[in-house]
Design a protein around this motif. Structure first.
Motif, PDB file in Angstrom:
ATOM      1  N   PHE A   1      -4.486  -6.464   3.358  1.00 49.37           N
ATOM      2  CA  PHE A   1      -4.125  -6.135   1.974  1.00 49.37           C
ATOM      3  C   PHE A   1      -3.139  -4.972   1.994  1.00 49.37           C
ATOM      4  N   HIS A   2      -2.010  -5.146   1.280  1.00 45.00           N
ATOM      5  CA  HIS A   2      -1.005  -4.076   1.301  1.00 45.00           C
ATOM      6  C   HIS A   2      -0.530  -3.668  -0.087  1.00 45.00           C
ATOM      7  N   GLY A   3      -1.120  -4.229  -1.152  1.00 46.46           N
ATOM      8  CA  GLY A   3      -0.747  -3.796  -2.497  1.00 46.46           C
ATOM      9  C   GLY A   3      -0.241  -4.945  -3.342  1.00 46.46           C
ATOM     10  N   ARG A   4       0.120  -4.622  -4.581  1.00 42.18           N
ATOM     11  CA  ARG A   4       0.413  -5.680  -5.562  1.00 42.18           C
ATOM     12  C   ARG A   4       1.858  -5.709  -6.037  1.00 42.18           C
TER      13      ARG A   4
ATOM     14  N   VAL B   1       0.568  -3.559   9.508  1.00 43.01           N
ATOM     15  CA  VAL B   1      -0.819  -3.786   9.914  1.00 43.01           C
ATOM     16  C   VAL B   1      -1.718  -2.660   9.408  1.00 43.01           C
ATOM     17  N   GLU B   2      -2.866  -3.055   8.842  1.00 40.23           N
ATOM     18  CA  GLU B   2      -3.919  -2.068   8.575  1.00 40.23           C
ATOM     19  C   GLU B   2      -4.646  -1.892   9.911  1.00 40.23           C
ATOM     20  N   VAL B   3      -4.732  -0.691  10.390  1.00 45.51           N
ATOM     21  CA  VAL B   3      -5.391  -0.486  11.693  1.00 45.51           C
ATOM     22  C   VAL B   3      -6.857  -0.925  11.591  1.00 45.51           C
TER      23      VAL B   3
ATOM     24  N   ILE C   1      -3.320   3.504   4.295  1.00 47.18           N
ATOM     25  CA  ILE C   1      -3.622   3.858   2.895  1.00 47.18           C
ATOM     26  C   ILE C   1      -5.118   4.013   2.675  1.00 47.18           C
ATOM     27  N   GLN C   2      -5.893   3.141   3.292  1.00 49.12           N
ATOM     28  CA  GLN C   2      -7.341   3.245   3.141  1.00 49.12           C
ATOM     29  C   GLN C   2      -7.992   3.937   4.337  1.00 49.12           C
ATOM     30  N   CYS C   3      -7.515   3.648   5.539  1.00 49.38           N
ATOM     31  CA  CYS C   3      -8.211   4.181   6.722  1.00 49.38           C
ATOM     32  C   CYS C   3      -7.682   5.555   7.136  1.00 49.38           C
TER      33      CYS C   3
END
Ligand SMILES: Cc1ncc(COP(=O)(O)O)c(C=O)c1O
Length: 374
Positions: free
Chosen positions: A123-126, A174-176, A210-212
């Motif tokens: 997920f990377h946003g809207r 990539v989200e880690v 962004i989240q991690c």
């Protein structure tokens, strides 16, 4: 005027919050193990944060990016000391999607290519490029189909290499650790391999932190555990503890020019002061260390519960997997026990994203409630 109805809502109306607690109109106290979706890092309404914001807005809250703003430099300096990203450059914006949008656009400007590689369940946003790189057709409108994105199984280096070798990919994003996807993380070889492949094929590696990021995993950035050096790092959520602020860290090899990126509100005085204060408190109260300590405690408690089939995540970005769907469990936790938790794309996973100030006693309350419901 009616509100545009885009969210299913719990029937709770928070009017006040303090540290790990949120209070509704009747004064009912809720334990916040969701952090407003991984946003609350230093605790709700931290007194030093409240004072800093009050002080800043009473002096100057905003001016456009056409003037000198020493707070942006102060924030950049502090980010170096936390992240070790020496010589990187900082661009500030207002949200996670905007950070990724700028990251992807910058990559394409840099190497003049137009395709993106993203991973399944990411997920990377809207917004435009960010949502196109998000593996969820339900939130992708026909207008976003103009982007060229290859979705690959998370962890599949071989397929990544095949597409990269075609020479058209400007960035791999990539989200880690995947957030909404369900807290999956690959082995270090994957991230290392990705870094090497990106270098080899003149493609930029974007780490979506962004989240991690911002201390949630016990490291400042989750990628640090894997010893890689991404070309662009995107940040938001915990960065402002609720104040809308996002940004990207940009590798020194990527050159800026006037007009390349821009924003009206990004990097305003208030946002910078909020984020500087978050970093000060992370350090002063040793909150990343606390994230690690509470992680150990959480895991030891979770291991003693036979209904939990899998414990996922790092630091205070955690997930508990069950054999059943957790929708009802979340409802019971909030309605009967006054505890906020999170969900994910994996229907059997309960997500735990508390403020980094959380203590053992709070986790005990959660595990007692959980045991009662199982
Ligand atoms: C990993 C990741 N990237 C990007 C975003 C988008 O951030 P925002 O909602 O601030 O636009 C999110 C939000 O949940 C996220 O978790």
């Amino acid at each position: 005027m009616k509100l545009f109805d885009v969210y299913p809502l719990f029937d709770v109306t928070p009017v006040k919050a303090e540290d790990v607690y949120v209070y509704d109109e009747q004064g009912t106290k809720y334990l916040d193990l969701y952090g407003g979706h991984a946003v609350i890092s230093i605790g709700h309404s931290h007194p030093e944060y409240v004072d800093a914001i009050n002080d800043q807005v009473s002096k100057i809250g905003f001016y456009s990016n056409s003037i000198q703003n020493p707070l942006q430099h102060e924030l950049a300096e502090k980010l170096v000391s936390f992240s070790g990203c020496e010589d990187y450059q900082l661009f500030l914006c207002n949200s996670g999607a905007e950070a990724n949008e700028n990251a992807l656009k910058l990559a394409s400007f840099h190497n003049n290519k137009r395709k993106v590689i993203a991973y399944k369940n990411g997920f990377h946003g809207r917004t435009s490029a960010a949502v196109a790189a998000t593996d969820n057709l339900k939130i992708t409108a026909p207008i976003n189909a103009q982007q060229f994105v290859d979705f690959i199984e998370f962890g599949d280096l071989r397929s990544t290499e095949i597409i990269l070798s075609q020479g058209e990919t400007c960035a791999v994003i990539v989200e880690v650790i995947q957030g909404i996807g369900g807290l999956d993380e690959c082995a270090t070889e994957f991230y290392k391999g990705l870094e090497a492949l990106c270098k080899q094929h003149n493609t930029l590696l974007i780490a979506d932190e962004i989240q991690c990021g911002f201390g949630r995993t016990g490291d400042f950035f989750a990628f640090q555990e894997h010893g890689i050096e991404p070309d662009i790092i995107s940040m938001a959520k915990g960065m402002g503890n609720g104040f809308p602020v996002g940004g990207i860290l940009i590798h020194p090899d990527i050159e800026a020019s006037y007009g390349l990126l821009g924003t009206t509100f990004g990097g305003n005085h208030l946002a910078c002061r909020a984020s500087i204060t978050v970093l000060n408190i992370l350090e002063k109260e040793a909150l990343m260390q606390n994230a690690n300590k509470m992680n150990e405690y959480f895991i030891s408690k979770a291991k003693a519960i036979p209904e939990i089939t899998n414990i996922k995540g790092r630091g205070l970005m955690l997930g508990l997997e069950f054999r059943f769907q957790v929708t009802e469990l979340r409802k019971e936790l909030i309605q009967k026990h006054n505890i906020f938790t999170g969900s994910s794309k994996n229907p059997n996973l309960l997500r735990i994203l508390p403020p980094l100030t959380i203590q053992k006693a709070h986790l005990d309350v959660f595990f007692d409630a959980l045991k009662e419901e199982l």
